[in-house]
Motif scaffolding. Structure first.
Motif, PDB file in Angstrom:
ATOM      1  N   ALA A 269       6.215   5.443 -11.956  1.00  0.00           N
ATOM      2  CA  ALA A 269       7.636   5.079 -12.013  1.00  0.00           C
ATOM      3  C   ALA A 269       7.823   3.587 -11.775  1.00  0.00           C
ATOM      4  O   ALA A 269       8.645   2.939 -12.429  1.00  0.00           O
ATOM      5  CB  ALA A 269       8.429   5.887 -10.987  1.00  0.00           C
ATOM      6  N   VAL A 270       7.066   3.049 -10.832  1.00  0.00           N
ATOM      7  CA  VAL A 270       7.167   1.605 -10.559  1.00  0.00           C
ATOM      8  C   VAL A 270       6.792   0.815 -11.813  1.00  0.00           C
ATOM      9  O   VAL A 270       7.514  -0.083 -12.257  1.00  0.00           O
ATOM     10  CB  VAL A 270       6.249   1.222  -9.387  1.00  0.00           C
TER      11      VAL A 270
ATOM     12  N   GLY B  45       6.669   1.921 -14.861  1.00  0.00           N
ATOM     13  CA  GLY B  45       7.614   2.243 -15.929  1.00  0.00           C
ATOM     14  C   GLY B  45       8.884   1.427 -15.825  1.00  0.00           C
ATOM     15  O   GLY B  45       9.395   0.906 -16.824  1.00  0.00           O
ATOM     16  N   SER B  46       9.397   1.285 -14.613  1.00  0.00           N
ATOM     17  CA  SER B  46      10.640   0.510 -14.439  1.00  0.00           C
ATOM     18  C   SER B  46      10.390  -0.965 -14.758  1.00  0.00           C
ATOM     19  O   SER B  46      11.231  -1.625 -15.358  1.00  0.00           O
ATOM     20  CB  SER B  46      11.178   0.679 -13.022  1.00  0.00           C
ATOM     21  N   LEU B  47       9.207  -1.449 -14.383  1.00  0.00           N
ATOM     22  CA  LEU B  47       8.871  -2.842 -14.708  1.00  0.00           C
ATOM     23  C   LEU B  47       8.774  -3.034 -16.212  1.00  0.00           C
ATOM     24  O   LEU B  47       9.242  -4.039 -16.760  1.00  0.00           O
ATOM     25  CB  LEU B  47       7.535  -3.212 -14.069  1.00  0.00           C
TER      26      LEU B  47
ATOM     27  N   LEU C  62      10.257  -1.283 -18.547  1.00  0.00           N
ATOM     28  CA  LEU C  62      11.605  -1.230 -19.138  1.00  0.00           C
ATOM     29  C   LEU C  62      12.328  -2.542 -18.919  1.00  0.00           C
ATOM     30  O   LEU C  62      13.042  -3.031 -19.797  1.00  0.00           O
ATOM     31  CB  LEU C  62      12.400  -0.080 -18.497  1.00  0.00           C
ATOM     32  N   LEU C  63      12.138  -3.115 -17.750  1.00  0.00           N
ATOM     33  CA  LEU C  63      12.843  -4.343 -17.393  1.00  0.00           C
ATOM     34  C   LEU C  63      12.334  -5.540 -18.197  1.00  0.00           C
ATOM     35  O   LEU C  63      13.106  -6.410 -18.599  1.00  0.00           O
ATOM     36  CB  LEU C  63      12.626  -4.589 -15.902  1.00  0.00           C
TER      37      LEU C  63
ATOM     38  N   PHE D  53      11.468  -3.923 -22.707  1.00  0.00           N
ATOM     39  CA  PHE D  53      12.377  -3.135 -23.542  1.00  0.00           C
ATOM     40  C   PHE D  53      13.761  -3.763 -23.597  1.00  0.00           C
ATOM     41  O   PHE D  53      14.772  -3.092 -23.429  1.00  0.00           O
ATOM     42  CB  PHE D  53      12.446  -1.692 -23.013  1.00  0.00           C
ATOM     43  N   ARG D  54      13.784  -5.081 -23.848  1.00  0.00           N
ATOM     44  CA  ARG D  54      15.073  -5.781 -23.906  1.00  0.00           C
ATOM     45  C   ARG D  54      15.372  -6.268 -25.327  1.00  0.00           C
ATOM     46  O   ARG D  54      16.374  -6.934 -25.556  1.00  0.00           O
ATOM     47  CB  ARG D  54      15.091  -6.964 -22.934  1.00  0.00           C
ATOM     48  N   GLY D  55      14.494  -5.910 -26.250  1.00  0.00           N
ATOM     49  CA  GLY D  55      14.747  -6.295 -27.631  1.00  0.00           C
ATOM     50  C   GLY D  55      14.413  -7.756 -27.863  1.00  0.00           C
ATOM     51  O   GLY D  55      13.978  -8.471 -26.958  1.00  0.00           O
ATOM     52  N   HIS D  56      14.593  -8.160 -29.073  1.00  0.00           N
ATOM     53  CA  HIS D  56      14.284  -9.533 -29.463  1.00  0.00           C
ATOM     54  C   HIS D  56      15.533 -10.193 -29.991  1.00  0.00           C
ATOM     55  O   HIS D  56      16.421  -9.547 -30.520  1.00  0.00           O
ATOM     56  CB  HIS D  56      13.218  -9.549 -30.561  1.00  0.00           C
ATOM     57  N   GLY D  57      15.556 -11.492 -29.857  1.00  0.00           N
ATOM     58  CA  GLY D  57      16.658 -12.241 -30.435  1.00  0.00           C
ATOM     59  C   GLY D  57      16.514 -12.295 -31.944  1.00  0.00           C
ATOM     60  O   GLY D  57      15.617 -11.705 -32.536  1.00  0.00           O
ATOM     61  N   LEU D  58      17.423 -13.009 -32.563  1.00  0.00           N
ATOM     62  CA  LEU D  58      17.381 -13.144 -34.015  1.00  0.00           C
ATOM     63  C   LEU D  58      16.138 -13.921 -34.451  1.00  0.00           C
ATOM     64  O   LEU D  58      15.674 -14.805 -33.718  1.00  0.00           O
ATOM     65  CB  LEU D  58      18.628 -13.891 -34.495  1.00  0.00           C
TER      66      LEU D  58
ATOM     67  N   ASP E 213      19.642 -24.009 -24.991  1.00  0.00           N
ATOM     68  CA  ASP E 213      19.460 -22.731 -25.702  1.00  0.00           C
ATOM     69  C   ASP E 213      20.701 -22.336 -26.477  1.00  0.00           C
ATOM     70  O   ASP E 213      21.288 -21.286 -26.255  1.00  0.00           O
ATOM     71  CB  ASP E 213      19.108 -21.608 -24.704  1.00  0.00           C
TER      72      ASP E 213
ATOM     73  N   MET F 112      20.804 -13.746 -27.974  1.00  0.00           N
ATOM     74  CA  MET F 112      20.734 -12.597 -27.095  1.00  0.00           C
ATOM     75  C   MET F 112      22.055 -12.474 -26.331  1.00  0.00           C
ATOM     76  O   MET F 112      22.869 -13.388 -26.330  1.00  0.00           O
ATOM     77  CB  MET F 112      19.577 -12.768 -26.091  1.00  0.00           C
TER      78      MET F 112
ATOM     79  N   GLY G  98      15.289   0.489 -13.938  1.00  0.00           N
ATOM     80  CA  GLY G  98      14.567  -0.450 -14.797  1.00  0.00           C
ATOM     81  C   GLY G  98      15.262  -0.639 -16.134  1.00  0.00           C
ATOM     82  O   GLY G  98      15.318  -1.744 -16.677  1.00  0.00           O
TER      83      GLY G  98
ATOM     84  N   LEU H 229      19.435  -9.605 -23.395  1.00  0.00           N
ATOM     85  CA  LEU H 229      19.142  -8.409 -24.175  1.00  0.00           C
ATOM     86  C   LEU H 229      19.510  -8.685 -25.624  1.00  0.00           C
ATOM     87  O   LEU H 229      20.440  -9.451 -25.876  1.00  0.00           O
ATOM     88  CB  LEU H 229      20.020  -7.235 -23.716  1.00  0.00           C
ATOM     89  N   SER H 230      18.827  -8.046 -26.534  1.00  0.00           N
ATOM     90  CA  SER H 230      19.281  -8.128 -27.922  1.00  0.00           C
ATOM     91  C   SER H 230      20.570  -7.321 -28.055  1.00  0.00           C
ATOM     92  O   SER H 230      20.887  -6.493 -27.190  1.00  0.00           O
ATOM     93  CB  SER H 230      18.211  -7.574 -28.863  1.00  0.00           C
TER      94      SER H 230
END
Lengths: 165, 435
Positions: free
Chosen positions: A19-20, A22-24, A26-27, A30-35, A150, B280, B409, B420-421
């Motif tokens: 879980a530790v 996994g949470s890391l 996700l953080l 799993f935030r996606g990418h910019g354009l 940025d 983002m 998370g 985030l995207s």
């Protein structure tokens, strides 16, 4: 037979460690990418007629295009310079081609001849080119440049003036 | 010593401790990461920061809440300068204080070693609590005062309950009028005490008097700093003016409003700030940790339903009426929890109800942040329940904590302005009214 150090890792501890991690994951991941360069996005901007002369940026030339200023000095022969805009969603970006877009150019000409100062909303389809690490912007001719980091840069390929309600 | 540590590590509780400590660390990280971002006002901050500036310049407070919350912001600005960090620092201090107060209160209420640790971890890793620890708004401060009043209710001596409870409630009321709800836990604790009725009435009156004196003192301080008349008459007059002002705010037309029954879902958590940057999205949502949110609400409703069904007298002498086949059921777990901790649960729920009542009995415009003090108390109730369940259902408890951790998370970026995207932003705030 002696038990190794990993023998203390019970199934419950494995779940907790999972879980530790996994949470890391996700953080961080799993935030996606910019354009990506060349990708399109839509944005709504609000402008007044004077913005066509007041909005300027100051930065070194790059993949996003050129600003009318560089290191505080006005550059010559900059066709379709990048200009700063703040989207309706509050994001600062530098775009070229907004006022040159046919429908916006028509509005601008009509607003100037009527001496109108009315603020309008533009719906623009933009091709993202690059993010400027550091760019100075001002929203009034002659005022000092504020430096921002940025900042998304792109070219407006098609802008239209939203009908007022 | 090594043998003892080794023996503990092999127990399921070790995994619970690991996750609880991780959640506390994660929660502290979410509170401080990008703390000064954005450097402009988010949501309603302007109401409180601008009036904090008014205090610093000896001008009248134009905001419609009592002065104390803004005085804290003014003090921070005076010491650290007029920056976004200074505006929000009092909320961070009170947000972290809430972890300590809530943990201590849960430990004392539920008398289980893990209740305090779990309370701290739940308060730490919940987005609602995190968001109000990093915004220059008043509700985090109010929540800390509410937790303090609950802690006061756990004091062993009634004189201490009256003194500490009165002080905490007075501070709560000096932040927002809804702080009146902070009176309930210590008053209930006095009512449930073993002393003679006359003594209990005297203690209750003392509690009320201390709350009123504290409120008046805080208000007088604010009026004096603002260069206004600061006698008791002025406090009464200003308080009456604000009450009359709030009484007419009943049209629920602001798009951010939401009625109290919807808070369980929730239908309208607030996006306190959002900014695009380099393609983002960076945002701060007040949406809580959904695993905790729905569990805490379900538990509170379940417990309240049990009390309504069985009656209050059952709560103080319950005899679980379950058959052998029901020993694993949730109802049995709830009844066992009520048997062991009925008094504690009532104290917690009285506070939660106290903070909820203004929105239940009036038609005053309500927003989800009015639920924050109640929700913090419901998290304590959940912590007590989970701690009680640990001995018989360690694997379920562990599974629940695993879920809470993964949700933290997943939503964490939206609790601390991590980029985030667009797609990732929409994945997390998948209900339209959440964006």
């Amino acid at each position: 037979m002696t038990r190794g150090p990993l023998s203390i890792v019970t199934p419950e501890l494995r779940w907790a460690l999972g879980a530790v991690l996994g949470s890391l994951a996700l953080l961080i991941f799993f935030r996606g990418h910019g354009l990506r360069s060349g990708q399109d996005f839509d944005v709504a901007l609000t402008v007044v007629p004077n913005d066509a002369v007041d909005l300027d940026c100051d930065a070194s030339p790059g993949p996003a295009g050129r600003c009318a200023y560089r290191d505080g000095k006005r550059e010559s022969n900059v066709e379709h310079p990048l200009r700063p805009f703040v989207s309706v969603g509050g994001e600062l970006m530098v775009l070229s081609g907004v006022f040159e877009s046919p429908k916006v150019a028509t509005w601008l000409a009509a607003a100037r001849s009527a001496r109108s100062h009315e603020r309008v909303t533009l719906d623009c389809h933009v091709r993202y080119l690059a993010t400027l690490e550091r760019v100075g912007v001002h929203f009034r001719n002659g005022s000092p440049f504020d430096v921002h980091n940025d900042v998304r840069g792109g070219v407006a390929e098609n802008c239209s003036v939203r009908a007022s309600q | 010593m090594r043998a003892r540590i080794g023996a503990f590590v092999r127990r399921p509780e070790a995994a619970v401790v690991l996750l609880a400590v991780w959640l506390i660390g994660l929660g502290l990280f979410f509170r401080v990461e990008n703390f000064g971002f954005p450097d402009r006002f988010q949501f309603d901050e302007h109401h409180f920061v601008e009036n904090a500036r008014n205090y610093l310049h000896g001008r009248a407070d134009q905001n419609d809440h009592p002065p104390l919350g803004k005085l804290f912001i003014a003090l921070s600005i005076q010491k650290l300068g007029d920056t976004a960090v200074a505006w929000r620092l009092p909320s961070l201090v009170f947000g972290c204080l809430s972890l300590l107060l809530g943990s201590w209160a849960a430990h004392r209420l539920f008398r289980r070693p893990f209740a305090g640790l779990l309370a701290a971890s739940f308060l730490a890793c919940d987005g609602f609590m995190i968001a109000y620890s990093r915004a220059a708004l008043l509700d985090g401060t109010l929540t800390a005062a509410g937790l303090a009043s609950l802690l006061a209710a756990t004091m062993p001596r009634s004189a201490a309950i009256a003194a500490a409870g009165g002080l905490a409630a007075g501070i709560a009321m000096s932040v927002k009028f809804s702080g009146l709800g902070a009176l309930l836990p210590p008053l209930l604790a006095l009512a449930l005490g073993n002393e003679a009725p006359k003594t209990r009435w005297v203690r209750a009156a003392t509690l009320g008097a201390i709350a009123v004196v504290t409120y008046c003192a805080c208000y007088m301080l604010g009026l004096g700093i603002a260069g206004q008349a600061s006698d008791l008459g002025a406090v009464i007059s200003e308080s009456r003016r604000l009450v009359e002002h709030h009484a007419v705010l009943t049209d629920m037309k602001n798009p951010a409003t939401s009625s109290w029954p919807t808070w369980i879902v929730p239908t309208r958590p607030l996006l306190l700030g959002v900014a695009g940057q380099g393609g983002m999205v960076r945002g701060l949502t007040s949406l809580g940790n959904l695993a905790l949110w729905w569990s805490a609400c379900a538990l509170s409703l379940g417990f309240s339903g049990l009390v309504v069904w069985r009656g209050l007298s059952w709560l103080f002498s319950p005899t679980p009426s379950v058959t052998e086949t029901e020993t694993e059921s949730l109802r049995f777990a709830l009844e066992r929890f009520a048997a062991a901790h009925g008094r504690a649960a009532l104290l917690v729920l009285s506070g939660a109800l106290g903070f909820l009542l203004p929105w239940v009995i009036t038609h005053r415009d309500s927003y989800i942040y009015h639920f924050l003090p109640s929700y913090a108390l419901l998290l304590l109730l959940l912590a007590g329940f989970i701690a009680e369940a640990l001995s018989a259902r360690a694997k379920w408890v562990l599974g629940f904590l695993v879920l809470v951790t993964l949700v933290a998370g997943f939503y964490g970026p939206l609790w601390c302005y991590l980029p985030l995207s667009d797609a990732a932003f929409h994945q997390r705030l998948f209900v339209g009214s959440w964006r």
